[in-house]
Motif scaffolding. Structure first.
Motif, PDB file in Angstrom:
ATOM      1  N   SER A   1      -2.509  -5.057   4.538  1.00 43.16           N
ATOM      2  CA  SER A   1      -1.762  -5.393   3.324  1.00 43.16           C
ATOM      3  C   SER A   1      -0.456  -6.096   3.681  1.00 43.16           C
ATOM      4  O   SER A   1      -0.084  -7.095   3.049  1.00 43.16           O
ATOM      5  CB  SER A   1      -1.494  -4.131   2.513  1.00 43.16           C
ATOM      6  OG  SER A   1      -0.585  -4.389   1.484  1.00 43.16           O
ATOM      7  N   LEU A   2       0.231  -5.590   4.689  1.00 42.54           N
ATOM      8  CA  LEU A   2       1.479  -6.219   5.117  1.00 42.54           C
ATOM      9  C   LEU A   2       1.227  -7.610   5.699  1.00 42.54           C
ATOM     10  O   LEU A   2       2.024  -8.524   5.486  1.00 42.54           O
ATOM     11  CB  LEU A   2       2.199  -5.334   6.131  1.00 42.54           C
ATOM     12  CG  LEU A   2       2.801  -4.043   5.562  1.00 42.54           C
ATOM     13  CD1 LEU A   2       3.322  -3.171   6.698  1.00 42.54           C
ATOM     14  CD2 LEU A   2       3.904  -4.349   4.582  1.00 42.54           C
TER      15      LEU A   2
ATOM     16  N   ALA B   1      -5.305  -0.150   6.695  1.00 41.87           N
ATOM     17  CA  ALA B   1      -5.231  -0.766   5.372  1.00 41.87           C
ATOM     18  C   ALA B   1      -3.808  -1.210   5.072  1.00 41.87           C
ATOM     19  O   ALA B   1      -3.580  -2.286   4.513  1.00 41.87           O
ATOM     20  CB  ALA B   1      -5.725   0.211   4.306  1.00 41.87           C
ATOM     21  N   LYS B   2      -2.838  -0.396   5.449  1.00 42.92           N
ATOM     22  CA  LYS B   2      -1.431  -0.751   5.224  1.00 42.92           C
ATOM     23  C   LYS B   2      -1.039  -1.964   6.059  1.00 42.92           C
ATOM     24  O   LYS B   2      -0.342  -2.863   5.570  1.00 42.92           O
ATOM     25  CB  LYS B   2      -0.540   0.446   5.573  1.00 42.92           C
ATOM     26  CG  LYS B   2       0.899   0.259   5.253  1.00 42.92           C
ATOM     27  CD  LYS B   2       1.127   0.213   3.778  1.00 42.92           C
ATOM     28  CE  LYS B   2       2.613   0.173   3.484  1.00 42.92           C
ATOM     29  NZ  LYS B   2       2.884  -0.044   2.077  1.00 42.92           N
TER      30      LYS B   2
ATOM     31  N   ARG C   1      -6.082   4.572   6.783  1.00 37.35           N
ATOM     32  CA  ARG C   1      -4.945   4.298   5.904  1.00 37.35           C
ATOM     33  C   ARG C   1      -3.946   3.388   6.586  1.00 37.35           C
ATOM     34  O   ARG C   1      -3.411   2.471   5.975  1.00 37.35           O
ATOM     35  CB  ARG C   1      -4.259   5.603   5.508  1.00 37.35           C
ATOM     36  CG  ARG C   1      -4.706   6.128   4.175  1.00 37.35           C
ATOM     37  CD  ARG C   1      -3.861   7.281   3.736  1.00 37.35           C
ATOM     38  NE  ARG C   1      -4.281   8.456   4.483  1.00 37.35           N
ATOM     39  CZ  ARG C   1      -3.488   9.411   4.896  1.00 37.35           C
ATOM     40  NH1 ARG C   1      -2.227   9.388   4.632  1.00 37.35           N
ATOM     41  NH2 ARG C   1      -3.959  10.432   5.574  1.00 37.35           N
ATOM     42  N   LEU C   2      -3.704   3.634   7.874  1.00 40.72           N
ATOM     43  CA  LEU C   2      -2.754   2.821   8.626  1.00 40.72           C
ATOM     44  C   LEU C   2      -3.260   1.388   8.742  1.00 40.72           C
ATOM     45  O   LEU C   2      -2.497   0.436   8.550  1.00 40.72           O
ATOM     46  CB  LEU C   2      -2.535   3.429  10.012  1.00 40.72           C
ATOM     47  CG  LEU C   2      -1.523   2.732  10.904  1.00 40.72           C
ATOM     48  CD1 LEU C   2      -0.146   2.742  10.260  1.00 40.72           C
ATOM     49  CD2 LEU C   2      -1.486   3.392  12.260  1.00 40.72           C
TER      50      LEU C   2
END
Length: 155
Positions: free
Chosen positions: A130-131, A126-127, A123-124
């Motif tokens: 995305s950023l 992927a975030k 999840r980290l």
């Protein structure tokens, strides 16, 4: 075991038809499919056992993670108390306490080798990606504004 046998008999007929479609004769399973029912019962029992053991191991891993976190916190606090009690020089005490704090933060929460621990990392990541895409898009937009022209070509 009657419930498992009922579930096995529920799946026995479709399995027998599937085996017949594959060309496997039903002679090895018996006249009424008792062998197939037994095999399905064992498979269902193995599945239930797998699910129970998996849940128990996840619970044990979570509990071990909490215990290890408490041990790490206790050692950190004991180390801080020792430094404060034994070190008389103010500058050296500050440096040692900062070093202990840095060590505590660097150790972080140690992940256990179970699939559940990787979910947070995924999840980290992927975030972060995305950023990164958002930053690239903002750079492209800022570059267009500097030039005064807008390029609507989205490749």
């Amino acid at each position: 075991m009657e419930g498992v046998s009922g579930v096995a008999s529920l799946f026995a007929e479709p399995c027998r038809e599937f085996l017949g479609a594959l060309g496997i004769k039903g002679g090895a399973t018996g006249a009424d499919g008792e062998g197939l029912k037994t095999a399905l019962s064992w498979a269902l029992a193995a599945l239930v056992l797998y699910l129970v053991l998996s849940a128990a191991l996840r619970l044990l891993a979570a509990l071990a993670g909490r215990v290890l976190w408490l041990a790490k916190l206790g050692l950190f606090l004991l180390g801080c108390a020792y430094v404060v009690a034994t070190c008389q020089d103010e500058g050296r005490r500050s440096a040692l306490l900062l070093g202990l704090l840095a060590l505590y933060l660097l150790v972080g929460r140690v992940g256990l080798p179970f699939p559940g621990g990787d979910r947070r990392d995924a999840r980290l990541e992927a975030k972060v990606s995305s950023l990164e895409r958002q930053v690239e898009e903002m750079k492209r937009t800022a570059g267009r504004r500097k030039r005064g022209s807008y390029d609507y070509d989205y490749d």
